[in-house]
Design an enzyme around this catalytic site. Structure first.
Site, PDB file in Angstrom:
ATOM      1  N   GLN A 100       0.838  -1.209   0.000  1.00  0.00           N
ATOM      2  CA  GLN A 100       0.000   0.000   0.000  1.00  0.00           C
ATOM      3  C   GLN A 100       0.866   1.250   0.000  1.00  0.00           C
ATOM      4  O   GLN A 100       1.848   1.351   0.734  1.00  0.00           O
ATOM      5  CB  GLN A 100      -0.907  -0.026   1.237  1.00  0.00           C
ATOM      6  CG  GLN A 100      -2.062   0.928   1.188  1.00  0.00           C
ATOM      7  CD  GLN A 100      -3.116   0.595   2.236  1.00  0.00           C
ATOM      8  OE1 GLN A 100      -3.069  -0.466   2.865  1.00  0.00           O
ATOM      9  NE2 GLN A 100      -4.077   1.470   2.431  1.00  0.00           N
TER      10      GLN A 100
ATOM     11  N   SER B  13       4.723  -5.711   3.198  1.00  0.00           N
ATOM     12  CA  SER B  13       3.398  -5.688   3.808  1.00  0.00           C
ATOM     13  C   SER B  13       2.404  -6.439   2.920  1.00  0.00           C
ATOM     14  O   SER B  13       2.514  -7.653   2.752  1.00  0.00           O
ATOM     15  CB  SER B  13       2.964  -4.238   4.059  1.00  0.00           C
ATOM     16  OG  SER B  13       1.824  -4.177   4.890  1.00  0.00           O
ATOM     17  N   LEU B  14       1.428  -5.750   2.309  1.00  0.00           N
ATOM     18  CA  LEU B  14       0.464  -6.415   1.423  1.00  0.00           C
ATOM     19  C   LEU B  14       1.164  -7.226   0.338  1.00  0.00           C
ATOM     20  O   LEU B  14       0.693  -8.308  -0.054  1.00  0.00           O
ATOM     21  CB  LEU B  14      -0.445  -5.342   0.803  1.00  0.00           C
ATOM     22  CG  LEU B  14      -1.534  -5.709  -0.206  1.00  0.00           C
ATOM     23  CD1 LEU B  14      -1.023  -5.848  -1.623  1.00  0.00           C
ATOM     24  CD2 LEU B  14      -2.312  -6.951   0.210  1.00  0.00           C
TER      25      LEU B  14
ATOM     26  N   ARG C 272      -8.453  -8.933   5.020  1.00  0.00           N
ATOM     27  CA  ARG C 272      -7.415  -8.076   5.629  1.00  0.00           C
ATOM     28  C   ARG C 272      -7.750  -6.611   5.378  1.00  0.00           C
ATOM     29  O   ARG C 272      -7.674  -5.777   6.280  1.00  0.00           O
ATOM     30  CB  ARG C 272      -6.054  -8.427   5.023  1.00  0.00           C
ATOM     31  CG  ARG C 272      -4.858  -7.651   5.559  1.00  0.00           C
ATOM     32  CD  ARG C 272      -3.621  -8.071   4.753  1.00  0.00           C
ATOM     33  NE  ARG C 272      -2.364  -7.656   5.352  1.00  0.00           N
ATOM     34  CZ  ARG C 272      -1.686  -6.554   5.008  1.00  0.00           C
ATOM     35  NH1 ARG C 272      -2.187  -5.738   4.098  1.00  0.00           N
ATOM     36  NH2 ARG C 272      -0.525  -6.278   5.570  1.00  0.00           N
TER      37      ARG C 272
ATOM     38  N   HIS D 113       0.660  -2.448  11.553  1.00  0.00           N
ATOM     39  CA  HIS D 113       1.918  -3.065  11.987  1.00  0.00           C
ATOM     40  C   HIS D 113       2.317  -2.613  13.393  1.00  0.00           C
ATOM     41  O   HIS D 113       3.468  -2.278  13.659  1.00  0.00           O
ATOM     42  CB  HIS D 113       3.044  -2.767  10.980  1.00  0.00           C
ATOM     43  CG  HIS D 113       2.787  -3.362   9.629  1.00  0.00           C
ATOM     44  ND1 HIS D 113       2.803  -4.713   9.394  1.00  0.00           N
ATOM     45  CD2 HIS D 113       2.486  -2.773   8.440  1.00  0.00           C
ATOM     46  CE1 HIS D 113       2.521  -4.945   8.116  1.00  0.00           C
ATOM     47  NE2 HIS D 113       2.315  -3.789   7.516  1.00  0.00           N
TER      48      HIS D 113
ATOM     49  N   GLN E 230       2.109 -10.806  10.896  1.00  0.00           N
ATOM     50  CA  GLN E 230       2.461  -9.633  10.096  1.00  0.00           C
ATOM     51  C   GLN E 230       1.641  -8.392  10.432  1.00  0.00           C
ATOM     52  O   GLN E 230       2.151  -7.281  10.432  1.00  0.00           O
ATOM     53  CB  GLN E 230       2.306  -9.958   8.597  1.00  0.00           C
ATOM     54  CG  GLN E 230       3.009  -8.974   7.688  1.00  0.00           C
ATOM     55  CD  GLN E 230       2.232  -8.720   6.407  1.00  0.00           C
ATOM     56  OE1 GLN E 230       1.092  -8.276   6.426  1.00  0.00           O
ATOM     57  NE2 GLN E 230       2.863  -9.018   5.280  1.00  0.00           N
TER      58      GLN E 230
END
Length: 293
Positions: free
Chosen positions: A11, A89-90, A114, A189, A238
Protein backbone atom coordinates in the site's frame (compact mmCIF):
# COMPACT_ATOMS: atom_id res chain seq x y z
CA UNK A 1 24.80 -17.23 -13.25
CA UNK A 2 22.49 -14.42 -12.20
CA UNK A 3 20.37 -15.06 -9.11
CA UNK A 4 17.15 -13.06 -9.31
CA UNK A 5 14.62 -12.16 -6.62
CA UNK A 6 11.16 -10.77 -7.29
CA UNK A 7 9.76 -8.26 -4.80
CA UNK A 8 6.24 -6.89 -4.57
CA UNK A 9 5.22 -3.43 -3.31
CA UNK A 10 2.40 -2.78 -0.87
CA UNK A 11 0.00 0.00 0.00
CA UNK A 12 1.29 3.42 -1.03
CA UNK A 13 2.55 2.26 -4.43
CA UNK A 14 -0.90 2.31 -6.05
CA UNK A 15 -1.45 4.73 -8.93
CA UNK A 16 -4.52 5.70 -10.92
CA UNK A 17 -4.50 3.85 -14.22
CA UNK A 18 -2.33 0.97 -13.01
CA UNK A 19 -2.98 -2.25 -14.88
CA UNK A 20 -4.74 -0.50 -17.75
CA UNK A 21 -2.74 -2.50 -20.31
CA UNK A 22 -3.67 -5.82 -18.67
CA UNK A 23 -7.42 -5.76 -19.26
CA UNK A 24 -7.16 -6.81 -22.93
CA UNK A 25 -4.81 -9.73 -22.32
CA UNK A 26 -6.29 -13.24 -21.85
CA UNK A 27 -4.62 -13.85 -18.48
CA UNK A 28 -5.65 -10.37 -17.33
CA UNK A 29 -9.26 -10.87 -18.37
CA UNK A 30 -9.40 -14.23 -16.60
CA UNK A 31 -7.95 -12.98 -13.31
CA UNK A 32 -10.04 -9.78 -13.34
CA UNK A 33 -13.21 -11.80 -13.87
CA UNK A 34 -12.35 -14.08 -10.92
CA UNK A 35 -11.57 -11.03 -8.80
CA UNK A 36 -14.88 -9.33 -9.62
CA UNK A 37 -16.75 -12.50 -8.69
CA UNK A 38 -14.99 -12.67 -5.30
CA UNK A 39 -14.94 -8.95 -4.47
CA UNK A 40 -18.26 -7.90 -5.96
CA UNK A 41 -16.66 -4.92 -7.69
CA UNK A 42 -14.37 -4.32 -10.66
CA UNK A 43 -10.65 -3.92 -10.02
CA UNK A 44 -10.10 -2.30 -13.43
CA UNK A 45 -12.86 0.25 -12.77
CA UNK A 46 -11.46 1.18 -9.37
CA UNK A 47 -7.93 1.45 -10.80
CA UNK A 48 -9.18 3.91 -13.38
CA UNK A 49 -11.36 5.85 -10.92
CA UNK A 50 -10.46 8.88 -8.84
CA UNK A 51 -7.47 8.62 -6.54
CA UNK A 52 -9.59 8.93 -3.38
CA UNK A 53 -11.35 5.61 -3.99
CA UNK A 54 -8.21 3.74 -5.07
CA UNK A 55 -6.32 5.05 -2.03
CA UNK A 56 -8.88 3.70 0.42
CA UNK A 57 -7.46 0.58 2.09
CA UNK A 58 -10.63 -1.39 1.32
CA UNK A 59 -9.87 -1.07 -2.41
CA UNK A 60 -6.11 -0.47 -2.49
CA UNK A 61 -5.03 -3.85 -1.17
CA UNK A 62 -7.16 -6.09 -3.42
CA UNK A 63 -6.28 -3.95 -6.46
CA UNK A 64 -2.54 -4.24 -5.83
CA UNK A 65 -2.80 -7.98 -5.19
CA UNK A 66 -4.70 -8.59 -8.44
CA UNK A 67 -2.56 -6.35 -10.67
CA UNK A 68 0.72 -7.72 -9.30
CA UNK A 69 -0.51 -11.32 -9.59
CA UNK A 70 -1.39 -10.79 -13.26
CA UNK A 71 2.10 -9.44 -13.90
CA UNK A 72 3.50 -12.57 -12.22
CA UNK A 73 1.45 -14.76 -14.55
CA UNK A 74 2.71 -12.83 -17.57
CA UNK A 75 6.31 -13.18 -16.43
CA UNK A 76 5.82 -16.93 -16.12
CA UNK A 77 4.25 -17.08 -19.58
CA UNK A 78 7.50 -15.64 -20.93
CA UNK A 79 9.51 -18.29 -19.08
CA UNK A 80 10.78 -16.16 -16.19
CA UNK A 81 11.13 -17.58 -12.66
CA UNK A 82 12.59 -16.09 -9.46
CA UNK A 83 15.09 -17.74 -7.13
CA UNK A 84 13.56 -15.99 -4.11
CA UNK A 85 10.50 -13.81 -3.46
CA UNK A 86 9.48 -11.18 -0.92
CA UNK A 87 6.83 -8.52 -0.56
CA UNK A 88 6.41 -5.35 1.48
CA UNK A 89 3.40 -5.69 3.81
CA UNK A 90 0.46 -6.42 1.42
CA UNK A 91 3.05 -7.44 -1.18
CA UNK A 92 3.91 -10.52 0.89
CA UNK A 93 0.61 -12.05 -0.21
CA UNK A 94 1.67 -11.76 -3.85
CA UNK A 95 5.02 -13.31 -2.94
CA UNK A 96 3.24 -16.29 -1.38
CA UNK A 97 1.00 -16.65 -4.45
CA UNK A 98 4.08 -16.51 -6.68
CA UNK A 99 5.75 -19.23 -4.61
CA UNK A 100 2.71 -21.50 -4.96
CA UNK A 101 1.83 -21.38 -1.25
CA UNK A 102 -1.85 -20.72 -1.99
CA UNK A 103 -4.04 -20.16 -5.03
CA UNK A 104 -4.88 -16.77 -6.52
CA UNK A 105 -8.43 -17.09 -5.23
CA UNK A 106 -7.41 -18.07 -1.70
CA UNK A 107 -4.91 -15.21 -1.54
CA UNK A 108 -7.49 -12.70 -2.77
CA UNK A 109 -10.00 -13.80 -0.13
CA UNK A 110 -7.34 -13.31 2.53
CA UNK A 111 -6.45 -9.88 1.16
CA UNK A 112 -10.12 -8.90 0.93
CA UNK A 113 -10.70 -9.69 4.61
CA UNK A 114 -7.41 -8.08 5.63
CA UNK A 115 -8.41 -4.90 3.78
CA UNK A 116 -11.86 -4.85 5.39
CA UNK A 117 -10.43 -5.20 8.88
CA UNK A 118 -7.69 -2.63 8.37
CA UNK A 119 -10.07 -0.18 6.69
CA UNK A 120 -12.46 -0.35 9.64
CA UNK A 121 -9.71 0.40 12.16
CA UNK A 122 -10.05 3.94 13.47
CA UNK A 123 -7.53 4.05 16.32
CA UNK A 124 -3.95 5.12 15.90
CA UNK A 125 -1.66 7.04 13.62
CA UNK A 126 1.40 6.43 11.45
CA UNK A 127 4.20 8.74 10.31
CA UNK A 128 7.26 8.43 8.09
CA UNK A 129 10.63 9.73 9.30
CA UNK A 130 13.38 10.48 6.80
CA UNK A 131 16.94 11.49 7.69
CA UNK A 132 17.23 11.03 11.46
CA UNK A 133 19.56 9.86 14.22
CA UNK A 134 18.86 6.13 14.56
CA UNK A 135 20.16 5.91 18.11
CA UNK A 136 18.00 8.82 19.23
CA UNK A 137 14.94 7.29 17.59
CA UNK A 138 15.52 3.88 19.17
CA UNK A 139 15.95 5.51 22.58
CA UNK A 140 12.74 7.52 22.27
CA UNK A 141 10.78 4.49 21.09
CA UNK A 142 11.96 2.53 24.14
CA UNK A 143 10.94 5.38 26.44
CA UNK A 144 7.56 6.11 24.84
CA UNK A 145 4.70 3.64 25.46
CA UNK A 146 2.17 3.21 22.69
CA UNK A 147 4.42 3.59 19.64
CA UNK A 148 6.60 1.14 17.69
CA UNK A 149 8.79 0.95 14.62
CA UNK A 150 6.30 -0.29 12.01
CA UNK A 151 8.43 -0.22 8.84
CA UNK A 152 12.22 -0.38 9.04
CA UNK A 153 12.71 0.42 5.35
CA UNK A 154 16.39 1.41 5.32
CA UNK A 155 18.92 3.22 7.47
CA UNK A 156 17.43 6.63 6.66
CA UNK A 157 13.71 5.91 6.29
CA UNK A 158 11.28 4.36 8.75
CA UNK A 159 7.60 4.47 9.64
CA UNK A 160 6.37 4.68 13.23
CA UNK A 161 2.94 3.54 14.35
CA UNK A 162 0.89 3.87 17.53
CA UNK A 163 -1.48 6.10 19.44
CA UNK A 164 -1.84 9.64 18.05
CA UNK A 165 -0.28 11.10 21.22
CA UNK A 166 2.73 8.78 21.18
CA UNK A 167 3.39 9.26 17.46
CA UNK A 168 3.14 13.05 17.88
CA UNK A 169 5.62 12.86 20.78
CA UNK A 170 8.20 11.00 18.66
CA UNK A 171 7.76 13.45 15.79
CA UNK A 172 8.32 16.35 18.18
CA UNK A 173 11.36 14.92 20.00
CA UNK A 174 13.34 13.15 17.27
CA UNK A 175 15.00 15.49 14.80
CA UNK A 176 14.45 14.41 11.20
CA UNK A 177 14.88 16.01 7.79
CA UNK A 178 11.27 15.12 7.13
CA UNK A 179 8.47 13.81 9.35
CA UNK A 180 5.29 13.09 7.40
CA UNK A 181 1.99 11.86 8.89
CA UNK A 182 0.52 9.09 6.73
CA UNK A 183 -3.05 9.13 5.47
CA UNK A 184 -4.11 5.74 6.86
CA UNK A 185 -7.06 4.68 8.98
CA UNK A 186 -5.14 3.11 11.84
CA UNK A 187 -1.85 2.12 13.46
CA UNK A 188 -0.91 -0.66 11.05
CA UNK A 189 1.92 -3.07 11.99
CA UNK A 190 1.59 -2.28 15.68
CA UNK A 191 0.07 -3.97 18.75
CA UNK A 192 -2.99 -1.75 18.30
CA UNK A 193 -3.94 -4.04 15.40
CA UNK A 194 -4.26 -7.06 17.73
CA UNK A 195 -8.10 -7.19 17.69
CA UNK A 196 -8.13 -7.11 13.88
CA UNK A 197 -5.34 -9.70 13.75
CA UNK A 198 -7.31 -12.04 16.03
CA UNK A 199 -10.36 -11.78 13.78
CA UNK A 200 -8.22 -12.25 10.67
CA UNK A 201 -6.69 -15.42 12.12
CA UNK A 202 -10.03 -17.19 11.68
CA UNK A 203 -9.86 -16.64 7.92
CA UNK A 204 -6.16 -17.47 7.79
CA UNK A 205 -6.80 -20.80 9.53
CA UNK A 206 -9.28 -21.79 6.82
CA UNK A 207 -6.69 -21.54 4.01
CA UNK A 208 -4.37 -24.41 3.10
CA UNK A 209 -0.71 -23.36 2.93
CA UNK A 210 1.42 -25.52 0.64
CA UNK A 211 5.19 -25.66 0.90
CA UNK A 212 6.71 -22.89 -1.23
CA UNK A 213 8.28 -23.75 -4.60
CA UNK A 214 10.90 -21.03 -4.05
CA UNK A 215 12.09 -19.55 -0.72
CA UNK A 216 10.06 -16.66 0.71
CA UNK A 217 11.56 -13.92 2.89
CA UNK A 218 8.86 -12.66 5.27
CA UNK A 219 8.34 -9.22 6.76
CA UNK A 220 8.45 -10.30 10.39
CA UNK A 221 11.28 -12.79 9.87
CA UNK A 222 13.43 -11.97 6.82
CA UNK A 223 15.05 -15.38 6.43
CA UNK A 224 14.30 -17.76 3.53
CA UNK A 225 11.65 -20.39 4.27
CA UNK A 226 9.64 -22.87 2.22
CA UNK A 227 7.70 -24.76 4.90
CA UNK A 228 4.02 -23.90 4.59
CA UNK A 229 3.38 -23.97 8.35
CA UNK A 230 6.29 -21.58 8.97
CA UNK A 231 5.05 -19.18 6.28
CA UNK A 232 1.53 -19.29 7.75
CA UNK A 233 2.88 -18.47 11.23
CA UNK A 234 4.92 -15.58 9.87
CA UNK A 235 1.93 -14.18 8.00
CA UNK A 236 -0.25 -14.43 11.12
CA UNK A 237 2.22 -12.15 12.91
CA UNK A 238 2.46 -9.63 10.10
CA UNK A 239 -0.50 -7.40 10.94
CA UNK A 240 0.89 -6.52 14.38
CA UNK A 241 4.61 -7.01 13.60
CA UNK A 242 7.18 -4.72 12.03
CA UNK A 243 8.07 -4.81 8.34
CA UNK A 244 11.82 -5.49 8.56
CA UNK A 245 12.64 -4.43 5.01
CA UNK A 246 16.17 -3.16 5.77
CA UNK A 247 17.15 -6.57 7.16
CA UNK A 248 15.36 -8.29 4.30
CA UNK A 249 17.38 -6.28 1.77
CA UNK A 250 20.61 -7.27 3.50
CA UNK A 251 19.47 -10.90 3.50
CA UNK A 252 18.95 -10.81 -0.27
CA UNK A 253 22.61 -9.87 -0.64
CA UNK A 254 23.63 -12.55 1.86
CA UNK A 255 21.73 -15.14 -0.22
CA UNK A 256 23.80 -14.22 -3.28
CA UNK A 257 21.02 -12.33 -5.07
CA UNK A 258 22.58 -10.02 -7.64
CA UNK A 259 19.39 -8.92 -9.45
CA UNK A 260 16.06 -7.74 -8.01
CA UNK A 261 12.91 -7.13 -10.05
CA UNK A 262 10.16 -5.08 -8.44
CA UNK A 263 6.89 -6.37 -9.88
CA UNK A 264 4.10 -3.84 -9.52
CA UNK A 265 3.44 -0.10 -9.73
CA UNK A 266 6.07 2.43 -8.76
CA UNK A 267 9.71 2.09 -7.76
CA UNK A 268 9.50 2.25 -3.98
CA UNK A 269 11.17 -1.05 -3.16
CA UNK A 270 14.03 -0.78 -5.65
CA UNK A 271 14.68 2.68 -4.23
CA UNK A 272 14.84 1.31 -0.70
CA UNK A 273 17.06 -1.63 -1.69
CA UNK A 274 19.44 0.66 -3.60
CA UNK A 275 20.15 2.61 -0.42
CA UNK A 276 20.91 -0.60 1.50
CA UNK A 277 22.54 -2.82 -1.14
CA UNK A 278 24.02 -0.65 -3.86
CA UNK A 279 25.68 -3.54 -5.72
CA UNK A 280 22.44 -5.36 -6.61
CA UNK A 281 21.10 -4.72 -10.14
CA UNK A 282 17.57 -3.34 -9.92
CA UNK A 283 14.70 -3.50 -12.43
CA UNK A 284 11.04 -2.53 -12.42
CA UNK A 285 8.08 -4.15 -14.16
CA UNK A 286 4.78 -2.29 -13.81
CA UNK A 287 3.24 -3.13 -17.19
CA UNK A 288 3.09 -5.95 -19.71
CA UNK A 289 5.26 -3.96 -22.12
CA UNK A 290 8.14 -3.99 -19.61
CA UNK A 291 8.31 -7.79 -19.40
CA UNK A 292 11.39 -9.10 -21.26
CA UNK A 293 10.76 -11.54 -24.09
Amino acid sequence: MTKTAWVFPGQGSQATGMGADLVDLPVGQAKLAIAEDILGWSVSEVCSSDDAQLSRTLYTQPCLYVIESILVDLLREKGHQPALVAGHSLGEYVALYTAGVFSFEAGLRLVQRRAELMDSTSDGKMAALIGFDREALDQQLQQTPGVVLANDNNAGQVVISGTPEAVAHIMATVKAKRAVPLNVSGAFHSPLMAPAATEFQQVLDSVTFQDAQVPVLSNVEPLPATDGSVLRDRLSRQMTGSVRWRELSLQLAAEGVDRVIEVGPGKVLTGLIKRTCGDIALENISSAAEIPA
